[in-house]
Design a protein around this motif. Structure first.
Motif, PDB file in Angstrom:
ATOM      1  N   PHE A  21     -54.885  35.121 -39.318  1.00  0.00           N
ATOM      2  CA  PHE A  21     -54.444  36.391 -39.889  1.00  0.00           C
ATOM      3  C   PHE A  21     -54.659  37.529 -38.884  1.00  0.00           C
ATOM      4  O   PHE A  21     -53.761  38.349 -38.645  1.00  0.00           O
ATOM      5  N   GLU A  22     -55.830  37.574 -38.281  1.00  0.00           N
ATOM      6  CA  GLU A  22     -56.130  38.627 -37.317  1.00  0.00           C
ATOM      7  C   GLU A  22     -55.232  38.535 -36.089  1.00  0.00           C
ATOM      8  O   GLU A  22     -54.796  39.561 -35.549  1.00  0.00           O
ATOM      9  N   ARG A  23     -54.936  37.303 -35.666  1.00  0.00           N
ATOM     10  CA  ARG A  23     -54.036  37.127 -34.520  1.00  0.00           C
ATOM     11  C   ARG A  23     -52.654  37.674 -34.855  1.00  0.00           C
ATOM     12  O   ARG A  23     -52.001  38.318 -34.027  1.00  0.00           O
ATOM     13  N   ASN A  24     -52.214  37.424 -36.068  1.00  0.00           N
ATOM     14  CA  ASN A  24     -50.891  37.902 -36.489  1.00  0.00           C
ATOM     15  C   ASN A  24     -50.854  39.424 -36.581  1.00  0.00           C
ATOM     16  O   ASN A  24     -49.878  40.065 -36.176  1.00  0.00           O
ATOM     17  N   VAL A  25     -51.928  40.019 -37.106  1.00  0.00           N
ATOM     18  CA  VAL A  25     -52.009  41.477 -37.191  1.00  0.00           C
ATOM     19  C   VAL A  25     -51.975  42.093 -35.795  1.00  0.00           C
ATOM     20  O   VAL A  25     -51.255  43.071 -35.539  1.00  0.00           O
ATOM     21  N   ASN A  26     -52.759  41.522 -34.871  1.00  0.00           N
ATOM     22  CA  ASN A  26     -52.778  42.041 -33.503  1.00  0.00           C
ATOM     23  C   ASN A  26     -51.404  41.960 -32.859  1.00  0.00           C
ATOM     24  O   ASN A  26     -50.991  42.861 -32.111  1.00  0.00           O
ATOM     25  N   TRP A  27     -50.684  40.879 -33.150  1.00  0.00           N
ATOM     26  CA  TRP A  27     -49.332  40.745 -32.595  1.00  0.00           C
ATOM     27  C   TRP A  27     -48.399  41.798 -33.182  1.00  0.00           C
ATOM     28  O   TRP A  27     -47.621  42.419 -32.466  1.00  0.00           O
ATOM     29  N   THR A  69     -36.542  42.786 -38.204  1.00  0.00           N
ATOM     30  CA  THR A  69     -37.102  44.062 -38.654  1.00  0.00           C
ATOM     31  C   THR A  69     -37.498  43.969 -40.122  1.00  0.00           C
ATOM     32  O   THR A  69     -38.536  44.507 -40.540  1.00  0.00           O
ATOM     33  N   GLY A  70     -36.694  43.263 -40.914  1.00  0.00           N
ATOM     34  CA  GLY A  70     -37.046  43.047 -42.313  1.00  0.00           C
ATOM     35  C   GLY A  70     -38.292  42.195 -42.450  1.00  0.00           C
ATOM     36  O   GLY A  70     -39.184  42.488 -43.260  1.00  0.00           O
ATOM     37  N   HIS A  71     -38.371  41.116 -41.654  1.00  0.00           N
ATOM     38  CA  HIS A  71     -39.568  40.274 -41.676  1.00  0.00           C
ATOM     39  C   HIS A  71     -40.810  41.090 -41.291  1.00  0.00           C
ATOM     40  O   HIS A  71     -41.884  40.917 -41.882  1.00  0.00           O
ATOM     41  N   TYR A  72     -40.654  41.943 -40.293  1.00  0.00           N
ATOM     42  CA  TYR A  72     -41.792  42.756 -39.845  1.00  0.00           C
ATOM     43  C   TYR A  72     -42.264  43.679 -40.963  1.00  0.00           C
ATOM     44  O   TYR A  72     -43.479  43.802 -41.207  1.00  0.00           O
ATOM     45  N   LEU A  73     -41.331  44.331 -41.637  1.00  0.00           N
ATOM     46  CA  LEU A  73     -41.706  45.229 -42.736  1.00  0.00           C
ATOM     47  C   LEU A  73     -42.458  44.464 -43.823  1.00  0.00           C
ATOM     48  O   LEU A  73     -43.444  44.960 -44.384  1.00  0.00           O
ATOM     49  N   SER A  74     -41.993  43.246 -44.113  1.00  0.00           N
ATOM     50  CA  SER A  74     -42.675  42.427 -45.121  1.00  0.00           C
ATOM     51  C   SER A  74     -44.090  42.077 -44.660  1.00  0.00           C
ATOM     52  O   SER A  74     -45.069  42.251 -45.404  1.00  0.00           O
ATOM     53  N   SER A  77     -46.404  45.243 -44.417  1.00  0.00           N
ATOM     54  CA  SER A  77     -46.715  45.835 -45.722  1.00  0.00           C
ATOM     55  C   SER A  77     -47.688  44.976 -46.514  1.00  0.00           C
ATOM     56  O   SER A  77     -48.637  45.493 -47.135  1.00  0.00           O
ATOM     57  N   ARG A  78     -47.493  43.680 -46.486  1.00  0.00           N
ATOM     58  CA  ARG A  78     -48.403  42.790 -47.212  1.00  0.00           C
ATOM     59  C   ARG A  78     -49.757  42.694 -46.506  1.00  0.00           C
ATOM     60  O   ARG A  78     -50.804  42.622 -47.170  1.00  0.00           O
ATOM     61  N   SER A  79     -49.744  42.711 -45.185  1.00  0.00           N
ATOM     62  CA  SER A  79     -51.007  42.688 -44.443  1.00  0.00           C
ATOM     63  C   SER A  79     -51.791  43.977 -44.659  1.00  0.00           C
ATOM     64  O   SER A  79     -53.032  43.974 -44.643  1.00  0.00           O
ATOM     65  N   PHE A  80     -51.088  45.072 -44.860  1.00  0.00           N
ATOM     66  CA  PHE A  80     -51.742  46.345 -45.173  1.00  0.00           C
ATOM     67  C   PHE A  80     -52.627  46.200 -46.406  1.00  0.00           C
ATOM     68  O   PHE A  80     -53.785  46.659 -46.422  1.00  0.00           O
ATOM     69  N   GLU A  91     -57.042  49.313 -39.142  1.00  0.00           N
ATOM     70  CA  GLU A  91     -55.847  48.524 -38.840  1.00  0.00           C
ATOM     71  C   GLU A  91     -54.842  48.608 -39.984  1.00  0.00           C
ATOM     72  O   GLU A  91     -53.629  48.585 -39.749  1.00  0.00           O
ATOM     73  N   ALA A  92     -55.335  48.702 -41.217  1.00  0.00           N
ATOM     74  CA  ALA A  92     -54.429  48.842 -42.356  1.00  0.00           C
ATOM     75  C   ALA A  92     -53.584  50.098 -42.204  1.00  0.00           C
ATOM     76  O   ALA A  92     -52.357  50.068 -42.365  1.00  0.00           O
ATOM     77  N   ASN A  93     -54.206  51.204 -41.859  1.00  0.00           N
ATOM     78  CA  ASN A  93     -53.482  52.467 -41.704  1.00  0.00           C
ATOM     79  C   ASN A  93     -52.551  52.438 -40.496  1.00  0.00           C
ATOM     80  O   ASN A  93     -51.488  53.066 -40.508  1.00  0.00           O
ATOM     81  N   GLU A  94     -52.962  51.720 -39.444  1.00  0.00           N
ATOM     82  CA  GLU A  94     -52.084  51.592 -38.272  1.00  0.00           C
ATOM     83  C   GLU A  94     -50.808  50.846 -38.640  1.00  0.00           C
ATOM     84  O   GLU A  94     -49.707  51.219 -38.207  1.00  0.00           O
ATOM     85  N   LEU A  95     -50.931  49.780 -39.422  1.00  0.00           N
ATOM     86  CA  LEU A  95     -49.745  49.047 -39.856  1.00  0.00           C
ATOM     87  C   LEU A  95     -48.881  49.899 -40.787  1.00  0.00           C
ATOM     88  O   LEU A  95     -47.653  49.914 -40.664  1.00  0.00           O
ATOM     89  N   LYS A  96     -49.517  50.592 -41.703  1.00  0.00           N
ATOM     90  CA  LYS A  96     -48.751  51.437 -42.623  1.00  0.00           C
ATOM     91  C   LYS A  96     -48.003  52.525 -41.859  1.00  0.00           C
ATOM     92  O   LYS A  96     -46.853  52.860 -42.203  1.00  0.00           O
TER      93      LYS A  96
END
Length: 291
Positions: A21-27, A69-74, A77-80, A91-96
């Motif tokens: 999960f963390e690896r995916n967030v960092n990516w 781009t749609g996959h990224y938004l999904s 948003s869910r990782s947030f 990191e949650a706020n950075e993604l948002k």
């Protein structure tokens, strides 16, 4: 097995799932909103802000660019939500923040499209001519999957609304829906049935034309639910993507998937749409047919 809400998910410390999960967030954080908006801005005739375009399936010349781009938004948003569950608010706020910037950029693109497209609400990384070709069944040896790409974007926008609280994302999705309503209004039921017949057309031993509609049926039914089932036009549009030939095949227990060289990525979502229809309407026939 039962579904688990994203709001109830936490990863155990030092677990394999947490590491992945963390690896995916960092990516996700390594990508910029301008990169994810590149193909949309090019298609709308807007400045790309000096961004470096993504490659392979998101290359500016690829035939279904924009869907990621749609996959990224999904994913963002869910990782947030999941990051907030674990009190990782930074990191949650950075993604948002990235989600919000992408949605704002898409809004600019949609507004620009409104100045020259036939109907308002268009939003895609491909020219609208691609949809013309699908409607006219132009067989020229290419894959035509523009609905596949916009469906991914619509799902991503709804995730941005549902999980990241971005109201504009829902507005963009509604605008897109009204655009496709206008397109489909021009077609007869016979034309629609021919257009959404996703069996591969054969020619001299190999397919010459292939198209995908992604989960348009399911996605539009989801939008119908999100809007409290108050807009019947959304429901009616969803039903235009319900593939009769696929339903009838299941009803009659005729396994023609292999015969027609059907593509799992294309047809499994038909069953998903049927399940969503059952959830929306309670129609037992759709539940039985799906099995």
């Amino acid at each position: 097995m039962k579904p688990v809400s994203y709001y109830n998910v936490k990863y155990l410390p030092n677990s394999t799932l947490k590491e992945k999960f963390e690896r995916n967030v960092n990516w996700m954080l390594s990508l910029t909103p301008d990169q994810l908006l590149y193909n949309y801005r090019i298609n709308a005739g807007l400045d790309t802000k000096g961004a470096t375009p993504l490659t392979v399936w998101e290359s500016p010349d690829w035939f279904f660019r924009g869907h990621f781009t749609g996959h990224y938004l999904s994913g963002a948003s869910r990782s947030f939500v999941e990051l907030n569950n674990m009190e990782d608010t930074k990191e949650a706020n950075e993604l948002k923040d990235r989600v919000n910037k992408i949605v704002d950029g898409l809004k600019e693109c949609q507004e620009k499209f409104d100045t020259f497209e036939e109907f308002p609400g268009y939003l895609a990384a491909e020219p609208s001519k691609r949809f013309d070709d699908v409607e006219k069944l132009r067989f020229n040896g290419n894959h035509y999957v523009p609905y596949y790409a916009v469906q991914k974007l619509m799902d991503g926008l709804m995730d941005a609304y549902e999980f990241a609280g971005n109201q504009t994302a829902l507005e963009l999705t509604m605008n897109m829906t009204h655009y496709f309503e206008k397109r489909m209004e021009r077609l007869t039921p016979e034309q629609i049935n021919a257009m959404i017949d996703t069996r591969w057309y054969q020619g001299k031993g190999h397919y010459v034309y292939h198209q995908e509609f992604g989960a348009m049926h399911r996605t539009l039914l989801r939008l119908y639910e999100i809007t409290d089932k108050k807009q019947k036009d959304i429901f009616d549009l969803a039903q235009k993507f319900d593939r009769k030939w696929f339903r009838d095949m299941l009803i009659n227990n005729d396994d023609e998937l292999g015969y027609y060289s059907c593509h799992a990525n294309t047809e499994l979502v038909c069953a998903e749409g049927m399940l969503e229809y059952y959830h929306v309407t309670g129609d037992e026939n759709y539940k039985k047919r799906r099995c």
